[in-house]
Enzyme design. Structure first.
Site, PDB file in Angstrom:
ATOM      1  N   ASP A  56      98.375  23.173 -58.461  1.00 14.63           N
ATOM      2  CA  ASP A  56      97.221  23.501 -59.291  1.00 14.63           C
ATOM      3  C   ASP A  56      97.468  23.044 -60.724  1.00 14.63           C
ATOM      4  O   ASP A  56      98.617  22.970 -61.179  1.00 14.63           O
ATOM      5  CB  ASP A  56      96.961  25.016 -59.286  1.00 14.63           C
ATOM      6  N   ARG A  57      96.392  22.792 -61.424  1.00 18.53           N
ATOM      7  CA  ARG A  57      96.467  22.317 -62.814  1.00 18.53           C
ATOM      8  C   ARG A  57      97.416  23.169 -63.671  1.00 18.53           C
ATOM      9  O   ARG A  57      98.224  22.647 -64.440  1.00 18.53           O
ATOM     10  CB  ARG A  57      95.053  22.339 -63.404  1.00 18.53           C
TER      11      ARG A  57
END
Length: 216
Positions: A56-57
């Site tokens: 995830d970012r």
């Protein structure tokens, strides 16, 4: 940017310590992503490396890239077959009652116009298993190690929030949000036939130390 973040490199594998805030794939808002920076990760090869999996970012830590198409296919199969060992470290927004356990919570994707999409536990969902153990407790919060046996989207974030009843600190979707998501991919081991395993460990980021964890 990445020279100091290489954790493992050989002719077919590259593992970097991905910084939090950097998406792997180019997002809709067109902000800078790892996809735009693959040219900085060739290290003497002409071919661009390709990410084998995703973080995830706002998750930092071990990210595997393959340096040729055959390796990409083999590494992808290792992930699909559950042969890859992964250890994550997270700070929970609270303290679990026990010191270790297993979460068996199948996951499905749901969406609404108001909130967009998210994952949630559902008996009809895809199987998802995570082992966990407490590393440290500080001021009513706990740092835990997560060992996912499956690799579902947002698995650890939902397993923390719904399986343990304690969201990951800073999670804007499954928790109360905050300045940083306290989730880090700390270790990755990928077996290879006829070659040594790809092994990498990413040090605990400063954002964990800043709130009192991992100082010992």
């Amino acid at each position: 940017m990445f020279k100091d973040r290489v954790l493992f490199i050989d002719g077919e594998a590259l593992v970097i310590d991905k910084p939090a805030g950097l998406p792997v794939d180019r997002p809709r808002d067109r902000s800078r992503s790892l996809e735009d920076m693959l040219g900085e990760l060739t290290f003497g090869f002409q071919r661009l490396p390709l990410p084998v999996h995703r973080l995830d970012r706002d998750t930092s830590g071990c990210l595997l890239l393959a340096r040729n198409p055959k390796a990409h296919k083999r590494f992808g199969q290792a992930f699909e077959q559950g042969l890859v060992t992964k250890r994550y470290v997270a700070v929970l927004d609270g303290e679990p009652e026990g010191d270790s356990g297993e979460i068996d919570l199948p996951l499905i994707k749901i969406s609404s116009e108001e909130e967009g999409w998210r994952m949630t536990g559902d008996p009809t969902g895809k199987p998802a298993f995570t082992r966990w153990e407490v590393i440290e407790r500080v001021k009513g919060k706990a740092m835990v190690a997560f060992f996912p046996k499956t690799g579902r989207t947002h698995q650890l974030r939902v397993h923390a929030a719904e399986g343990l009843g304690l969201p990951i600190l800073g999670d804007p979707v499954y928790g109360a949000g905050g300045p940083a998501v306290m989730l880090h991919a700390a270790e990755l081991i990928v077996p290879r036939e006829g070659k040594p395993d790809v092994k990498a460990e990413a040090p605990l980021p400063l954002r964990f130390h800043n709130i009192g964890f991992g100082r010992g």
